[in-house]
Design an enzyme around this catalytic site. Structure first.
Site, short mmCIF file in Angstrom:
data_model
loop_
_atom_site.label_atom_id
_atom_site.label_comp_id
_atom_site.label_asym_id
_atom_site.label_seq_id
_atom_site.Cartn_x
_atom_site.Cartn_y
_atom_site.Cartn_z
N HIS A 201 0.86 -1.07 -0.03
CA HIS A 201 0.17 -0.02 -0.07
C HIS A 201 0.90 1.47 -0.03
CE1 HIS A 201 -3.69 -2.51 1.82
NE2 HIS A 201 -3.61 -2.35 0.47
N ASN B 220 -3.55 -12.34 15.92
CA ASN B 220 -4.34 -11.09 15.78
C ASN B 220 -4.68 -10.88 17.36
OD1 ASN B 220 -4.98 -8.98 13.99
ND2 ASN B 220 -7.03 -9.43 14.89
N ALA C 41 0.48 -8.44 19.44
CA ALA C 41 1.73 -8.92 18.31
C ALA C 41 3.00 -8.87 19.28
CB ALA C 41 1.72 -7.90 16.92
C1 BJW Z 1 -3.91 -5.92 16.67
C2 BJW Z 1 -3.15 -5.57 17.89
C3 BJW Z 1 -2.15 -5.79 18.44
C4 BJW Z 1 -4.77 -4.35 16.94
N1 BJW Z 1 -1.57 -6.98 18.18
N2 BJW Z 1 -3.20 -7.22 16.54
C5 BJW Z 1 -16.19 -4.85 -2.41
C6 BJW Z 1 -15.88 -6.13 -2.23
C7 BJW Z 1 -14.63 -6.67 -2.14
C8 BJW Z 1 -13.55 -5.68 -2.52
C9 BJW Z 1 -13.92 -4.45 -2.67
C10 BJW Z 1 -15.24 -4.10 -2.59
N3 BJW Z 1 -15.63 -2.71 -3.07
C11 BJW Z 1 -14.31 -2.05 -3.25
C12 BJW Z 1 -13.55 -3.29 -3.16
C13 BJW Z 1 -12.09 -3.28 -3.16
C14 BJW Z 1 -11.41 -2.24 -2.05
C15 BJW Z 1 -11.82 -2.89 -0.68
O1 BJW Z 1 -11.27 -3.85 -0.33
N4 BJW Z 1 -12.66 -2.23 -0.06
C16 BJW Z 1 -13.12 -2.68 1.00
C17 BJW Z 1 -13.64 -1.72 2.07
C18 BJW Z 1 -14.30 -3.87 1.01
N5 BJW Z 1 -9.74 -2.44 -2.47
C19 BJW Z 1 -9.28 -1.71 -2.99
O2 BJW Z 1 -9.74 -0.72 -3.63
C20 BJW Z 1 -7.86 -1.71 -3.21
N6 BJW Z 1 -7.43 -1.89 -4.66
C21 BJW Z 1 -7.93 -2.86 -5.39
O3 BJW Z 1 -8.73 -3.69 -4.93
O4 BJW Z 1 -7.51 -2.94 -6.98
C22 BJW Z 1 -8.14 -3.75 -7.61
C23 BJW Z 1 -7.34 -5.09 -7.51
C24 BJW Z 1 -8.07 -6.32 -8.25
C25 BJW Z 1 -7.59 -7.45 -8.58
C26 BJW Z 1 -6.32 -7.68 -7.71
C27 BJW Z 1 -5.49 -6.38 -7.14
C28 BJW Z 1 -6.33 -5.50 -6.93
C29 BJW Z 1 -6.90 -0.90 -2.74
C30 BJW Z 1 -6.87 -0.90 -1.18
C31 BJW Z 1 -6.15 0.25 -0.49
C32 BJW Z 1 -6.24 0.35 0.88
N7 BJW Z 1 -5.64 1.54 1.08
C33 BJW Z 1 -5.57 1.94 2.91
C34 BJW Z 1 -4.92 3.23 3.03
C35 BJW Z 1 -3.37 3.19 2.77
C36 BJW Z 1 -2.89 4.77 3.04
C37 BJW Z 1 -2.99 5.20 4.28
O5 BJW Z 1 -2.39 4.39 5.18
O6 BJW Z 1 -3.50 5.92 4.64
O7 BJW Z 1 -4.67 0.84 3.15
S1 BJW Z 1 -6.80 1.54 3.58
C38 BJW Z 1 -6.43 1.12 5.36
O8 BJW Z 1 -6.85 -0.41 5.42
C39 BJW Z 1 -4.84 0.93 5.01
C40 BJW Z 1 -4.40 -0.54 5.39
O9 BJW Z 1 -3.29 -0.90 4.89
C41 BJW Z 1 -5.79 -1.36 5.19
C42 BJW Z 1 -6.06 -2.51 5.89
O10 BJW Z 1 -5.96 -2.23 7.26
P1 BJW Z 1 -5.36 -3.12 8.39
O11 BJW Z 1 -3.97 -3.20 8.51
O12 BJW Z 1 -6.11 -4.54 8.18
O13 BJW Z 1 -6.04 -2.27 9.91
P2 BJW Z 1 -7.22 -2.25 10.59
O14 BJW Z 1 -7.34 -1.25 11.48
O15 BJW Z 1 -8.47 -2.56 9.67
O16 BJW Z 1 -7.02 -3.68 11.59
C43 BJW Z 1 -6.18 -3.87 12.54
C44 BJW Z 1 -6.08 -5.26 13.14
O17 BJW Z 1 -5.08 -5.12 13.99
C45 BJW Z 1 -7.37 -5.46 14.04
O18 BJW Z 1 -7.86 -6.81 13.53
C46 BJW Z 1 -7.20 -5.58 15.10
O19 BJW Z 1 -7.72 -6.44 16.16
C47 BJW Z 1 -5.69 -5.72 15.08
N8 BJW Z 1 -4.75 -5.55 16.28
N9 BJW Z 1 -3.89 -3.95 18.17
C48 BJW Z 1 -2.15 -7.59 17.21
N10 BJW Z 1 -1.58 -5.06 19.44
#
Ligand code: BJW
Length: 238
Positions: A114, A206, A224
């Site tokens: 990302h 997690n 973690a």
């Molecule tokens: C702990 C802890 C501790 C806490 N110890 N654990 C409908 C269905 C399916 C897909 C889509 C849909 N509509 C649209 C889409 C696609 C879309 C998508 O997924 N949307 C969803 C909302 C459904 N995705 C995209 O658009 C992506 N691109 C794409 O799909 O292109 C087409 C493609 C096609 C085919 C192949 C490949 C590609 C792009 C996604 C870009 C995401 N960008 C962000 C922002 C980045 C910049 C920034 O930081 O500002 O990335 S969004 C945000 O979410 C960020 C993160 O990397 C990402 C994931 O979040 P993460 O890391 O999982 O964090 P959290 O907060 O969600 O979870 C934290 C976890 O930690 C929790 O579980 C806690 O319990 C745990 N935790 N403390 C251990 N101490």
């Protein structure tokens, strides 16, 4: 589950998310009080939000880039760096995080799917450049000199980086490990199914069950900073 099996593990793919940096003091995305609490996702993490209000977005990322100076890697980052140094097989560390805590924790080879806060993307020449200061003041691109830089992060609707390399590694890995990610954002959320379909064992570390927990062979719940060093010890002792 992994006991006895680790000796056969030659290729590991690790995916990390915001949870691995939570104990370093970086808010996760979906936690109460997290980043998205103060800003709507559509405003700061989409190309449309950037087009509507570039100053808001540039300022948001300038602040997050500056805040990196106030955080440090935790034992989970250090443990993965140790694994990279000491594991005799192949390891691919993929992070969804845009922070630099894996690198500062000692990992030399990290794939930021990302993007990175400390990188700039020029919307004119499309070159990526290391970036450590602000963008709100519209500095010139180091390559083409146009004042058209944006944060080099992947927003919703954009293609994450290095997908070919990641899917190739998921095809051949023996073990896929997901650490601190909610499994709410694709394509990363689908990596576990991809790895399983290709015959890999799968492990989730997690704080609590994630949206994708049921897809894993094994899940371990806790911070973690505790779970990751324990698991790395198991791998290196096998
Ligand atoms: C702990 C802890 C501790 C806490 N110890 N654990 C409908 C269905 C399916 C897909 C889509 C849909 N509509 C649209 C889409 C696609 C879309 C998508 O997924 N949307 C969803 C909302 C459904 N995705 C995209 O658009 C992506 N691109 C794409 O799909 O292109 C087409 C493609 C096609 C085919 C192949 C490949 C590609 C792009 C996604 C870009 C995401 N960008 C962000 C922002 C980045 C910049 C920034 O930081 O500002 O990335 S969004 C945000 O979410 C960020 C993160 O990397 C990402 C994931 O979040 P993460 O890391 O999982 O964090 P959290 O907060 O969600 O979870 C934290 C976890 O930690 C929790 O579980 C806690 O319990 C745990 N935790 N403390 C251990 N101490």
């Amino acid at each position: 589950m992994l006991e006895g099996l680790m000796a056969e593990i030659g290729r590991i793919v690790i995916l990390t998310g915001a949870g691995i940096s939570a104990e370093s003091g970086i808010d996760t995305f979906r936690s109460a009080g997290g980043l998205w609490e103060q800003h709507r996702v559509e405003d700061v993490a989409t190309p449309e939000g950037f087009a509507r209000n570039p100053n808001l977005v540039l300022n948001f990322y300038d602040m997050r880039r500056a805040a990196l100076a106030n955080v440090a890697p935790n034992p989970a980052h250090s443990a993965l760096a140790r694994l990279e140094r000491e594991f005799s097989g192949e390891l691919l560390l993929v992070t969804q995080n845009v922070d630099d805590l894996h690198e500062r924790g000692g990992s030399a080879r990290v794939l930021h799917m990302h993007g990175e806060l400390k990188s700039a993307l020029c919307t004119a020449c499309e070159m990526r450049s290391p970036w450590h200061t602000t963008m709100i003041d519209r500095p010139p691109c180091p390559v083409c000199r146009a004042p058209t830089l944006r944060p080099d992060v992947v927003w919703f609707g954009e293609m994450p980086y290095e997908m070919g390399r990641i899917y190739r590694a998921l095809e051949t890995c023996d073990l896929f490990v997901s650490i601190g990610t909610s499994g709410a954002v694709y394509p990363a959320a689908g990596f576990v199914q991809e790895a399983r379909a290709n015959g890999a064992r799968t492990l989730e570390l997690n704080l609590e069950p994630s949206e994708g927990s049921r897809c894993f062979h094994e899940t371990r719940h806790g911070p973690a900073s505790v779970l990751v060093p324990q698991w790395v010890e198991e791998v290196l002792d096998a």
